[in-house]
Design a protein around this motif. Structure first.
Motif, short mmCIF file in Angstrom:
data_model
loop_
_atom_site.label_atom_id
_atom_site.label_comp_id
_atom_site.label_asym_id
_atom_site.label_seq_id
_atom_site.Cartn_x
_atom_site.Cartn_y
_atom_site.Cartn_z
N ILE A 17 0.83 -1.21 0.00
CA ILE A 17 0.00 0.00 0.00
C ILE A 17 0.86 1.26 0.00
O ILE A 17 0.61 2.20 -0.75
CB ILE A 17 -0.94 0.01 1.23
CG1 ILE A 17 -1.94 -1.14 1.12
CG2 ILE A 17 -1.66 1.35 1.36
CD1 ILE A 17 -2.71 -1.43 2.41
N LEU A 18 1.89 1.28 0.82
CA LEU A 18 2.68 2.49 1.03
C LEU A 18 3.79 2.70 0.00
O LEU A 18 4.21 3.83 -0.22
CB LEU A 18 3.27 2.48 2.44
CG LEU A 18 2.26 2.45 3.58
CD1 LEU A 18 2.98 2.30 4.92
CD2 LEU A 18 1.38 3.70 3.57
N LEU A 19 4.28 1.62 -0.60
CA LEU A 19 5.38 1.72 -1.56
C LEU A 19 5.00 1.08 -2.89
O LEU A 19 5.20 -0.13 -3.08
CB LEU A 19 6.64 1.05 -1.00
CG LEU A 19 7.28 1.71 0.21
CD1 LEU A 19 8.42 0.85 0.73
CD2 LEU A 19 7.77 3.10 -0.14
N PRO A 20 4.49 1.86 -3.82
CA PRO A 20 4.10 1.30 -5.12
C PRO A 20 5.19 0.48 -5.82
O PRO A 20 4.88 -0.54 -6.44
CB PRO A 20 3.72 2.54 -5.94
CG PRO A 20 3.30 3.53 -4.90
CD PRO A 20 4.18 3.28 -3.71
N PRO A 21 6.50 0.82 -5.72
CA PRO A 21 7.51 -0.03 -6.35
C PRO A 21 7.54 -1.45 -5.79
O PRO A 21 7.80 -2.40 -6.53
CB PRO A 21 8.82 0.70 -6.05
CG PRO A 21 8.42 2.13 -5.88
CD PRO A 21 7.09 2.07 -5.20
N HIS A 22 7.26 -1.59 -4.50
CA HIS A 22 7.22 -2.93 -3.91
C HIS A 22 6.09 -3.74 -4.56
O HIS A 22 6.28 -4.90 -4.93
CB HIS A 22 7.02 -2.83 -2.39
CG HIS A 22 6.84 -4.17 -1.74
ND1 HIS A 22 7.88 -5.06 -1.58
CD2 HIS A 22 5.74 -4.78 -1.24
CE1 HIS A 22 7.41 -6.16 -1.01
NE2 HIS A 22 6.13 -6.01 -0.78
N LYS A 23 4.93 -3.12 -4.71
CA LYS A 23 3.79 -3.79 -5.35
C LYS A 23 4.14 -4.19 -6.78
O LYS A 23 3.80 -5.28 -7.24
CB LYS A 23 2.56 -2.89 -5.32
CG LYS A 23 1.34 -3.55 -5.91
CD LYS A 23 0.12 -2.65 -5.80
CE LYS A 23 -1.10 -3.35 -6.35
NZ LYS A 23 -2.31 -2.51 -6.24
N ASP A 24 4.84 -3.31 -7.49
CA ASP A 24 5.25 -3.59 -8.87
C ASP A 24 6.13 -4.83 -8.92
O ASP A 24 5.93 -5.72 -9.75
CB ASP A 24 6.00 -2.37 -9.42
CG ASP A 24 6.35 -2.48 -10.89
OD1 ASP A 24 5.73 -3.28 -11.61
OD2 ASP A 24 7.24 -1.72 -11.33
N ASN A 25 7.10 -4.93 -8.01
CA ASN A 25 7.96 -6.12 -7.97
C ASN A 25 7.17 -7.38 -7.61
O ASN A 25 7.44 -8.46 -8.15
CB ASN A 25 9.11 -5.91 -6.97
CG ASN A 25 10.24 -5.13 -7.58
OD1 ASN A 25 10.83 -5.54 -8.56
ND2 ASN A 25 10.54 -3.99 -7.01
N MET A 26 6.22 -7.25 -6.71
CA MET A 26 5.39 -8.39 -6.33
C MET A 26 4.57 -8.87 -7.53
O MET A 26 4.44 -10.07 -7.76
CB MET A 26 4.47 -8.03 -5.16
CG MET A 26 5.21 -7.58 -3.91
SD MET A 26 6.26 -8.85 -3.22
CE MET A 26 5.05 -9.75 -2.30
N LEU A 27 4.00 -7.93 -8.28
CA LEU A 27 3.21 -8.29 -9.46
C LEU A 27 4.08 -8.97 -10.52
O LEU A 27 3.64 -9.92 -11.18
CB LEU A 27 2.52 -7.05 -10.05
CG LEU A 27 1.40 -6.45 -9.22
CD1 LEU A 27 0.97 -5.09 -9.79
CD2 LEU A 27 0.21 -7.40 -9.14
N ALA A 28 5.32 -8.51 -10.68
CA ALA A 28 6.23 -9.14 -11.63
C ALA A 28 6.54 -10.58 -11.22
O ALA A 28 6.53 -11.48 -12.06
CB ALA A 28 7.52 -8.32 -11.75
N GLY A 29 6.76 -10.79 -9.94
CA GLY A 29 6.98 -12.14 -9.44
C GLY A 29 5.77 -13.02 -9.66
O GLY A 29 5.89 -14.17 -10.10
N ASP A 30 4.59 -12.49 -9.35
CA ASP A 30 3.35 -13.24 -9.58
C ASP A 30 3.18 -13.60 -11.05
O ASP A 30 2.77 -14.70 -11.38
CB ASP A 30 2.13 -12.43 -9.12
CG ASP A 30 1.94 -12.47 -7.61
OD1 ASP A 30 2.56 -13.32 -6.94
OD2 ASP A 30 1.14 -11.65 -7.11
N TYR A 31 3.52 -12.66 -11.92
CA TYR A 31 3.39 -12.93 -13.36
C TYR A 31 4.27 -14.12 -13.76
O TYR A 31 3.83 -15.01 -14.49
CB TYR A 31 3.74 -11.70 -14.20
CG TYR A 31 3.59 -11.99 -15.67
CD1 TYR A 31 2.34 -11.94 -16.27
CD2 TYR A 31 4.68 -12.37 -16.45
CE1 TYR A 31 2.18 -12.25 -17.62
CE2 TYR A 31 4.53 -12.68 -17.78
CZ TYR A 31 3.29 -12.63 -18.36
OH TYR A 31 3.13 -12.95 -19.68
#
Length: 192
Positions: free
Chosen positions: A143-157
């Motif tokens: 929620i607080l760090l959009p880059p972290h979410k971006d990395n998580m989404l890349a891993g999920d992909y």
């Protein structure tokens, strides 16, 4: 052997390119601006520089970039500034990983893909689980760090989108502490 490096002008990217050059591996690098590169990279005969924004490249351009490469290393990340953390593009890493993966599947040639990722990624498909405290912290980071979410989404992909691909052999890598050191440090390899 030739490797495509995305994000080659960043802190991690420069170190990766230096390691490739030391090992006499040709590097095709994508950077937005050439002046950000050290002279030992920009003047090296084994480095091919492509200037542009990977987020704006179309599918045919991505296919062109990877066509004669054996591997792709994604060192993309967000700048550590307010604009870099909270401004667009919000999905730089996942969009690049998706484009690269789709290009590999389209040309149907086996490639290796290395994603510089986050240590906070949990591969539930491999049975990894987080404690309640870890879940809470990781949720806050998303929620607080959009880059972290971006990395998580890349891993999920990679885990859920291309895991069964016969053309993409991938790995996500991230040191627990990322420092700008000239020498490589000790490391461990884990199954997941």
């Amino acid at each position: 052997m030739k490797t495509l490096v995305l994000g080659a002008s960043g802190a991690t990217g420069k170190l990766v390119v230096s390691q490739l050059v030391e090992r006499d591996i040709t590097a095709r690098i994508v950077v937005r601006e050439i002046p950000k590169l050290p002279a030992d990279i920009s003047n090296n005969k084994n480095v091919e520089i492509v200037t542009g924004n990977i987020d704006e490249f179309k599918a045919d351009r991505i296919q062109e970039l990877i066509q004669d490469c054996d591997s792709v290393i994604c060192c993309l990340g967000h700048n550590i500034s307010f604009k870099g953390m909270f401004g667009p593009p919000h999905k730089l890493v996942v969009n690049a990983v998706t484009k690269i993966s789709n290009a590999i599947l389209t040309i149907q040639e086996s490639k290796k893909l290395i994603l510089m990722s986050t240590t906070a990624y949990t591969n539930r498909k491999q049975g990894e689980e987080n404690t309640f405290g870890e879940k809470l912290v990781f949720s806050l980071l998303k929620i607080l760090l959009p880059p972290h979410k971006d990395n998580m989404l890349a891993g999920d992909y990679l885990v859920y989108g291309v895991d069964a691909s016969s053309f993409i052999e991938w790995v996500a890598v991230r040191p627990d502490g990322l420092f700008d050191e000239e020498n490589e440090s000790e490391y461990e390899i884990h199954e997941s």
